[in-house]
Write a protein that holds these residues in place. Structure first.
Motif, mmCIF file in Angstrom:
data_model
loop_
_atom_site.group_PDB
_atom_site.id
_atom_site.type_symbol
_atom_site.label_atom_id
_atom_site.label_comp_id
_atom_site.label_asym_id
_atom_site.label_seq_id
_atom_site.Cartn_x
_atom_site.Cartn_y
_atom_site.Cartn_z
ATOM 1 N N ASP A 176 3.854 -12.002 1.197
ATOM 2 C CA ASP A 176 3.616 -11.632 -0.189
ATOM 3 C C ASP A 176 2.160 -11.850 -0.570
ATOM 4 N N LEU A 177 1.530 -12.916 -0.041
ATOM 5 C CA LEU A 177 0.106 -13.145 -0.275
ATOM 6 C C LEU A 177 -0.720 -11.980 0.264
ATOM 7 N N LEU A 178 -0.418 -11.565 1.481
ATOM 8 C CA LEU A 178 -1.141 -10.434 2.070
ATOM 9 C C LEU A 178 -0.905 -9.150 1.280
ATOM 10 N N ARG A 179 0.297 -9.008 0.742
ATOM 11 C CA ARG A 179 0.619 -7.817 -0.056
ATOM 12 C C ARG A 179 -0.266 -7.738 -1.293
ATOM 13 N N VAL A 180 -0.431 -8.834 -2.012
ATOM 14 C CA VAL A 180 -1.206 -8.768 -3.253
ATOM 15 C C VAL A 180 -2.707 -8.673 -2.979
ATOM 16 N N LEU A 181 -3.152 -9.097 -1.795
ATOM 17 C CA LEU A 181 -4.578 -9.003 -1.473
ATOM 18 C C LEU A 181 -4.949 -7.642 -0.885
ATOM 19 N N ASP A 182 -3.957 -6.816 -0.577
ATOM 20 C CA ASP A 182 -4.200 -5.480 -0.040
ATOM 21 C C ASP A 182 -4.318 -4.502 -1.206
ATOM 22 N N LEU A 183 -5.475 -4.469 -1.818
ATOM 23 C CA LEU A 183 -5.678 -3.675 -3.030
ATOM 24 C C LEU A 183 -5.742 -2.184 -2.717
ATOM 25 N N VAL A 184 -5.406 -1.390 -3.701
ATOM 26 C CA VAL A 184 -5.446 0.064 -3.586
ATOM 27 C C VAL A 184 -6.734 0.571 -4.226
ATOM 28 N N ASP A 185 -7.514 1.310 -3.457
ATOM 29 C CA ASP A 185 -8.723 1.949 -3.979
ATOM 30 C C ASP A 185 -8.300 3.232 -4.694
ATOM 31 N N THR A 186 -8.546 3.325 -5.986
ATOM 32 C CA THR A 186 -8.106 4.487 -6.756
ATOM 33 C C THR A 186 -8.956 5.719 -6.485
ATOM 34 N N GLY A 187 -10.113 5.520 -5.843
ATOM 35 C CA GLY A 187 -10.996 6.646 -5.584
ATOM 36 C C GLY A 187 -11.893 7.004 -6.755
ATOM 37 N N ALA A 188 -11.710 6.308 -7.876
ATOM 38 C CA ALA A 188 -12.543 6.594 -9.045
ATOM 39 C C ALA A 188 -13.976 6.141 -8.785
ATOM 40 N N ALA A 199 3.278 -6.750 -14.587
ATOM 41 C CA ALA A 199 2.394 -5.591 -14.724
ATOM 42 C C ALA A 199 1.340 -5.606 -13.618
ATOM 43 N N PRO A 200 0.938 -4.423 -13.130
ATOM 44 C CA PRO A 200 -0.144 -4.373 -12.141
ATOM 45 C C PRO A 200 -1.468 -4.784 -12.773
ATOM 46 N N ILE A 201 -2.446 -5.081 -11.922
ATOM 47 C CA ILE A 201 -3.768 -5.488 -12.381
ATOM 48 C C ILE A 201 -4.784 -4.454 -11.907
ATOM 49 N N THR A 202 -5.685 -4.068 -12.789
ATOM 50 C CA THR A 202 -6.777 -3.163 -12.453
ATOM 51 C C THR A 202 -8.063 -3.973 -12.303
ATOM 52 N N PHE A 203 -8.805 -3.697 -11.233
ATOM 53 C CA PHE A 203 -10.042 -4.416 -10.951
ATOM 54 C C PHE A 203 -11.210 -3.432 -10.982
ATOM 55 N N SER A 204 -12.142 -3.677 -11.866
ATOM 56 C CA SER A 204 -13.318 -2.835 -12.020
ATOM 57 C C SER A 204 -14.523 -3.582 -11.463
ATOM 58 N N VAL A 205 -15.195 -3.007 -10.457
ATOM 59 C CA VAL A 205 -16.303 -3.676 -9.773
ATOM 60 C C VAL A 205 -17.609 -2.954 -10.085
ATOM 61 N N SER A 213 -19.399 4.707 -12.910
ATOM 62 C CA SER A 213 -20.414 3.662 -12.765
ATOM 63 C C SER A 213 -19.847 2.439 -12.061
ATOM 64 N N GLU A 214 -18.524 2.420 -11.821
ATOM 65 C CA GLU A 214 -17.872 1.273 -11.214
ATOM 66 C C GLU A 214 -16.822 1.731 -10.205
ATOM 67 N N ASP A 215 -16.444 0.824 -9.290
ATOM 68 C CA ASP A 215 -15.359 1.064 -8.343
ATOM 69 C C ASP A 215 -14.078 0.482 -8.936
ATOM 70 N N ILE A 216 -12.983 1.209 -8.836
ATOM 71 C CA ILE A 216 -11.724 0.789 -9.449
ATOM 72 C C ILE A 216 -10.663 0.579 -8.370
ATOM 73 N N PHE A 217 -10.022 -0.605 -8.409
ATOM 74 C CA PHE A 217 -8.933 -0.946 -7.504
ATOM 75 C C PHE A 217 -7.742 -1.411 -8.340
ATOM 76 N N THR A 218 -6.564 -1.356 -7.750
ATOM 77 C CA THR A 218 -5.378 -1.889 -8.405
ATOM 78 C C THR A 218 -4.617 -2.783 -7.427
ATOM 79 N N GLY A 219 -3.858 -3.709 -7.981
ATOM 80 C CA GLY A 219 -3.061 -4.601 -7.157
ATOM 81 C C GLY A 219 -1.888 -5.161 -7.933
ATOM 82 N N PRO A 220 -0.845 -5.619 -7.218
ATOM 83 C CA PRO A 220 0.343 -6.177 -7.872
ATOM 84 C C PRO A 220 0.165 -7.673 -8.141
ATOM 85 N N SER A 221 1.184 -8.267 -8.716
ATOM 86 C CA SER A 221 1.206 -9.713 -8.961
ATOM 87 C C SER A 221 2.384 -10.349 -8.246
ATOM 88 N N GLN A 222 2.270 -11.649 -8.038
ATOM 89 C CA GLN A 222 3.368 -12.433 -7.480
ATOM 90 C C GLN A 222 4.169 -13.076 -8.602
#
Length: 295
Positions: free
Chosen positions: A8-20, A77-83, A23-32
């Motif tokens: 489950d730890l590996l699952r939440v650290l395997d983020l999805v690159d949205t391709g957006a 809820a999923p989490i969105t990460f903006s880099v 000005s920023e890179d956008i990823f999404t990931g689940p929660s435990q």
């Protein structure tokens, strides 16, 4: 709760690159799963570091990060990460990661990455004469019959085996002191990816950081009405280490005041190398102490 916490730890650290790509890179990931439905702080720290790492094109491991927890996260809820790629220099890169849920930021973090370089080398030594981790009781053994209660699942369902050198503070504190040491390692093997191990180390670094504040006042996790929450978290990685081998986490609370407590920590591997340093301030509200202060 998952029957395989490491998976489950590996699952939440395997983020999805949205391709957006604006000005920023956008990823999404689940929660435990987490008690009270709030996202575990170490999880969103580790995910934010992984998101930032995914934008580093050279071999530059993360060497420091400073983060603020802004709002409680929602485990459903999923989490969105903006880099934001703030800077890329000849040796250093800087990234800002914002974690969002329901359109609102829950964590803001800045991390720095550096290419491997030569330089001066020294460290504080690892404490001597500490018991071997295999000789210490597990969380299950420390909890005893209380392990059957739903609340105990938080300690028993973690992807890390955490063993307190001077006794856990799950139910009581034997001797008040602002010092603490714990041995820790993941409950199963992790892939051979140094970046993943650095993120996982950030994950586990958040578990026990406020316990020295509580231990200093003889307060355990079983204290009725206790409220503890991380406010900010800083971390410096000094050397590579595997989190699926035993690591020693030495912690000291240097101050508590105004409903907040500050702790500093050092993490060593079994060879005595200092692999990381940590600092965290957290909210520590203990009803019985607040009543005494009011009196």
């Amino acid at each position: 709760m998952t029957p395989d916490p490491v998976h489950d730890l590996l699952r939440v650290l395997d983020l999805v690159d949205t391709g957006a790509r604006t000005s920023e890179d956008i990823f999404t990931g689940p929660s435990q799963w987490s008690p009270l439905g709030r996202v575990f702080g170490g999880q969103v720290l580790a995910q934010s570091i992984m998101a930032a790492t995914r934008t580093i094109e050279d071999e530059r491991p993360v060497h420091s990060m400073h983060g603020y927890f802004l709002r409680p996260g929602d485990v459903d809820a999923p989490i969105t990460f903006s880099v934001d790629r703030i800077h890329d220099g000849r040796s250093f890169s800087t990234r800002r990661t914002q974690a969002y849920q329901h359109g609102r930021p829950i964590l803001s973090l800045i991390a720095s990455f550096q290419s491997e370089d030569d330089g001066v080398d020294h460290q504080l030594p690892m404490p001597a004469d500490l018991p071997d981790p295999d000789s210490l009781p597990t969380a299950l053994e420390s909890l005893g019959r209380v392990a059957e209660l739903p609340e105990a699942a938080w300690a028993l369902g973690r992807p890390f085996d955490i063993r307190h050198v001077d006794g856990g503070i799950y139910l009581s504190v034997d001797q008040p002191t602002p010092h603490q040491a714990v041995w820790l390692r993941s409950t199963g093997p992790l892939p051979d990816d140094p970046a993943l191990h650095r993120a996982a180390l950030a994950y586990v670094s958040d578990y026990t950081m406020l316990e020295p504040v509580m231990r200093a006042h003889g307060v355990s996790w079983a204290t009725p009405g206790i409220r503890v929450a991380s406010l900010d978290h800083a971390m410096w990685w000094h050397r590579d280490a595997r989190v699926d081998d035993w690591l020693l986490y030495v912690q000291e609370s240097t101050n508590a005041h105004g409903g907040r407590g500050l702790t500093h920590g050092r993490i060593y591997d079994r060879q005595g190398r200092l692999v990381a340093s940590v600092a965290q301030e957290g909210m520590t509200r203990i009803p019985e102490l607040r009543r005494d202060a009011d009196d």
